[in-house]
Design a protein around this motif. Structure first.
Motif, PDB file in Angstrom:
ATOM      1  N   GLY A  90       0.817  -1.207   0.000  1.00 51.99           N
ATOM      2  CA  GLY A  90       0.000   0.000   0.000  1.00 51.99           C
ATOM      3  C   GLY A  90       0.847   1.253   0.000  1.00 51.99           C
ATOM      4  O   GLY A  90       2.016   1.237   0.389  1.00 51.99           O
ATOM      5  N   ILE A  91       0.245   2.353  -0.464  1.00 53.78           N
ATOM      6  CA  ILE A  91       0.928   3.650  -0.534  1.00 53.78           C
ATOM      7  C   ILE A  91       0.004   4.725   0.000  1.00 53.78           C
ATOM      8  O   ILE A  91      -1.207   4.719  -0.259  1.00 53.78           O
ATOM      9  N   ILE A  92       0.573   5.650   0.749  1.00 52.37           N
ATOM     10  CA  ILE A  92      -0.112   6.876   1.156  1.00 52.37           C
ATOM     11  C   ILE A  92       0.657   8.041   0.556  1.00 52.37           C
ATOM     12  O   ILE A  92       1.896   8.056   0.576  1.00 52.37           O
ATOM     13  N   ILE A  93      -0.055   9.001   0.016  1.00 48.75           N
ATOM     14  CA  ILE A  93       0.602  10.189  -0.521  1.00 48.75           C
ATOM     15  C   ILE A  93      -0.170  11.423  -0.071  1.00 48.75           C
ATOM     16  O   ILE A  93      -1.386  11.505  -0.243  1.00 48.75           O
ATOM     17  N   ALA A  94       0.537  12.355   0.550  1.00 46.68           N
ATOM     18  CA  ALA A  94      -0.095  13.544   1.133  1.00 46.68           C
ATOM     19  C   ALA A  94       0.484  14.816   0.526  1.00 46.68           C
ATOM     20  O   ALA A  94       1.699  14.943   0.348  1.00 46.68           O
ATOM     21  N   GLY A  95      -0.409  15.743   0.224  1.00 44.92           N
ATOM     22  CA  GLY A  95       0.015  17.041  -0.285  1.00 44.92           C
ATOM     23  C   GLY A  95      -0.745  18.154   0.408  1.00 44.92           C
ATOM     24  O   GLY A  95      -1.334  17.956   1.477  1.00 44.92           O
ATOM     25  N   GLU A  96      -0.757  19.316  -0.209  1.00 50.04           N
ATOM     26  CA  GLU A  96      -1.491  20.448   0.330  1.00 50.04           C
ATOM     27  C   GLU A  96      -2.970  20.266   0.021  1.00 50.04           C
ATOM     28  O   GLU A  96      -3.349  19.592  -0.921  1.00 50.04           O
ATOM     29  N   ASP A  97      -3.811  20.876   0.837  1.00 50.94           N
ATOM     30  CA  ASP A  97      -5.259  20.786   0.618  1.00 50.94           C
ATOM     31  C   ASP A  97      -5.688  21.864  -0.379  1.00 50.94           C
ATOM     32  O   ASP A  97      -6.500  22.736  -0.076  1.00 50.94           O
ATOM     33  N   ASP A  98      -5.116  21.781  -1.568  1.00 51.16           N
ATOM     34  CA  ASP A  98      -5.468  22.736  -2.622  1.00 51.16           C
ATOM     35  C   ASP A  98      -5.173  22.080  -3.974  1.00 51.16           C
ATOM     36  O   ASP A  98      -4.938  20.872  -4.059  1.00 51.16           O
ATOM     37  N   GLU A  99      -5.150  22.863  -5.026  1.00 50.39           N
ATOM     38  CA  GLU A  99      -5.004  22.301  -6.364  1.00 50.39           C
ATOM     39  C   GLU A  99      -3.619  21.724  -6.634  1.00 50.39           C
ATOM     40  O   GLU A  99      -3.423  21.008  -7.633  1.00 50.39           O
ATOM     41  N   SER A 100      -2.642  22.007  -5.775  1.00 49.38           N
ATOM     42  CA  SER A 100      -1.297  21.476  -5.986  1.00 49.38           C
ATOM     43  C   SER A 100      -1.165  20.020  -5.541  1.00 49.38           C
ATOM     44  O   SER A 100      -0.130  19.388  -5.776  1.00 49.38           O
ATOM     45  N   HIS A 101      -2.200  19.468  -4.900  1.00 49.96           N
ATOM     46  CA  HIS A 101      -2.149  18.081  -4.451  1.00 49.96           C
ATOM     47  C   HIS A 101      -2.149  17.136  -5.658  1.00 49.96           C
ATOM     48  O   HIS A 101      -2.875  17.347  -6.622  1.00 49.96           O
ATOM     49  N   PRO A 102      -1.327  16.090  -5.637  1.00 48.77           N
ATOM     50  CA  PRO A 102      -1.338  15.127  -6.739  1.00 48.77           C
ATOM     51  C   PRO A 102      -2.736  14.556  -6.982  1.00 48.77           C
ATOM     52  O   PRO A 102      -3.465  14.256  -6.033  1.00 48.77           O
ATOM     53  N   ALA A 103      -3.084  14.394  -8.237  1.00 42.79           N
ATOM     54  CA  ALA A 103      -4.395  13.864  -8.609  1.00 42.79           C
ATOM     55  C   ALA A 103      -4.305  12.491  -9.252  1.00 42.79           C
ATOM     56  O   ALA A 103      -5.318  11.782  -9.326  1.00 42.79           O
ATOM     57  N   GLU A 104      -3.130  12.112  -9.718  1.00 41.02           N
ATOM     58  CA  GLU A 104      -2.969  10.798 -10.317  1.00 41.02           C
ATOM     59  C   GLU A 104      -1.569  10.277 -10.027  1.00 41.02           C
ATOM     60  O   GLU A 104      -0.589  11.021 -10.076  1.00 41.02           O
ATOM     61  N   MET A 105      -1.489   8.979  -9.723  1.00 43.97           N
ATOM     62  CA  MET A 105      -0.221   8.325  -9.407  1.00 43.97           C
ATOM     63  C   MET A 105      -0.109   7.066 -10.244  1.00 43.97           C
ATOM     64  O   MET A 105      -1.015   6.242 -10.294  1.00 43.97           O
ATOM     65  N   ARG A 106       1.039   6.898 -10.895  1.00 41.30           N
ATOM     66  CA  ARG A 106       1.309   5.720 -11.725  1.00 41.30           C
ATOM     67  C   ARG A 106       2.538   5.009 -11.178  1.00 41.30           C
ATOM     68  O   ARG A 106       3.565   5.656 -10.923  1.00 41.30           O
ATOM     69  N   LEU A 107       2.433   3.691 -10.997  1.00 37.77           N
ATOM     70  CA  LEU A 107       3.501   2.913 -10.375  1.00 37.77           C
ATOM     71  C   LEU A 107       4.176   1.993 -11.385  1.00 37.77           C
ATOM     72  O   LEU A 107       3.504   1.314 -12.174  1.00 37.77           O
ATOM     73  N   TYR A 108       5.499   1.970 -11.340  1.00 34.45           N
ATOM     74  CA  TYR A 108       6.308   1.088 -12.170  1.00 34.45           C
ATOM     75  C   TYR A 108       7.312   0.373 -11.272  1.00 34.45           C
ATOM     76  O   TYR A 108       7.755   0.925 -10.269  1.00 34.45           O
ATOM     77  N   LYS A 109       7.679  -0.842 -11.646  1.00 33.90           N
ATOM     78  CA  LYS A 109       8.647  -1.568 -10.827  1.00 33.90           C
ATOM     79  C   LYS A 109       9.850  -2.002 -11.660  1.00 33.90           C
ATOM     80  O   LYS A 109       9.745  -2.287 -12.857  1.00 33.90           O
ATOM     81  N   ASN A 110      10.997  -2.019 -10.982  1.00 38.77           N
ATOM     82  CA  ASN A 110      12.245  -2.576 -11.513  1.00 38.77           C
ATOM     83  C   ASN A 110      12.666  -1.966 -12.846  1.00 38.77           C
ATOM     84  O   ASN A 110      13.082  -2.659 -13.776  1.00 38.77           O
ATOM     85  N   ILE A 111      12.546  -0.626 -12.936  1.00 41.17           N
ATOM     86  CA  ILE A 111      13.062   0.123 -14.089  1.00 41.17           C
ATOM     87  C   ILE A 111      14.005   1.202 -13.547  1.00 41.17           C
ATOM     88  O   ILE A 111      13.619   2.361 -13.377  1.00 41.17           O
ATOM     89  N   PRO A 112      15.253   0.839 -13.238  1.00 43.84           N
ATOM     90  CA  PRO A 112      16.194   1.829 -12.678  1.00 43.84           C
ATOM     91  C   PRO A 112      16.404   3.003 -13.635  1.00 43.84           C
ATOM     92  O   PRO A 112      16.362   2.849 -14.860  1.00 43.84           O
TER      93      PRO A 112
END
Length: 211
Positions: A90-112
């Motif tokens: 699981g992942i938690i991601i926290a930002g500011e309570d405004d429009e600068s907060h991330p809206a989408e997160m994409r995860l990739y594995k094992n790509i240095p």
């Protein structure tokens, strides 16, 4: 600084859990200790090195002094090497309570050393995010896809509609495996089953999972 060119859910606590939850959650979200922090990269950060600051202890998750902010546009790309193998849950991601907060997160594995050019490929999993300034919402991963992770890339592809994105905290929950000569040490950062952990089912509808 690295540039590139292109373009709440509510929750409730049960009183009997409040006194135990911080300690348990702190143990669950200790995978930051298994990051090879000197090799961690954050592309498109305003100040070099700020991306490392958001991987911090659970009790500092609402600290507003340490954060990373995007530079050329709203995107951020974290390249996170671990010192062993991780089963990410699981992942938690926290930002500011405004429009600068991330809206989408994409995860990739094992790509240095992943670059923004590489983000055109299909992610292992993607989430639409809710504003979460208090770091209360967990996004559960598809564990089968993240059972042997040596390197994790987190692409913040957009925010809620402003020029730059700000992140205060990224929490990673899961298990860590460190290989020795002829044995494997397993460090389980998930505390005993806690019904409170399943509150995310009502906080994050399945429709928030893009893939």
């Amino acid at each position: 600084m690295s540039g590139h060119g292109h373009g709440h859910g509510g929750h409730s606590h049960r009183c009997c859990e409040d006194e135990h939850e911080p300690a348990e959650r702190g143990l669950e979200y200790a995978l930051y200790q298994r990051i090879d922090i000197e090799k961690l990269q954050c592309l498109n950060e305003t100040r070099e090195g700020d991306g490392k600051l958001v991987f911090k202890p659970w009790d500092q998750r609402t600290d507003r002094e340490k954060f990373v902010e995007s530079d050329a546009d709203e995107e951020l790309l974290f390249n996170i090497p671990f010192t062993g193998s991780v089963k990410l849950k699981g992942i938690i991601i926290a930002g500011e309570d405004d429009e600068s907060h991330p809206a989408e997160m994409r995860l990739y594995k094992n790509i240095p050393h992943m670059s923004f050019d590489d983000t055109c490929r299909e992610p292992e999993q993607a989430f639409r995010l809710n504003r979460d300034p208090l770091a209360q919402l967990e996004y559960p991963t598809k564990i089968a896809r993240f059972s042997n992770v040596n390197h994790l890339s987190i692409h913040i592809s957009r925010n809620f509609g402003t020029a730059s994105t700000r992140v205060y905290y990224i929490g990673l929950r899961g298990e860590y495996f460190q290989a020795h000569r002829h044995e494997v040490t397993i460090c389980n950062y998930e505390a005993s089953a806690n019904p409170a952990d399943h509150k995310v089912d009502s906080i994050i509808p399945q429709t928030n999972v893009i893939s």
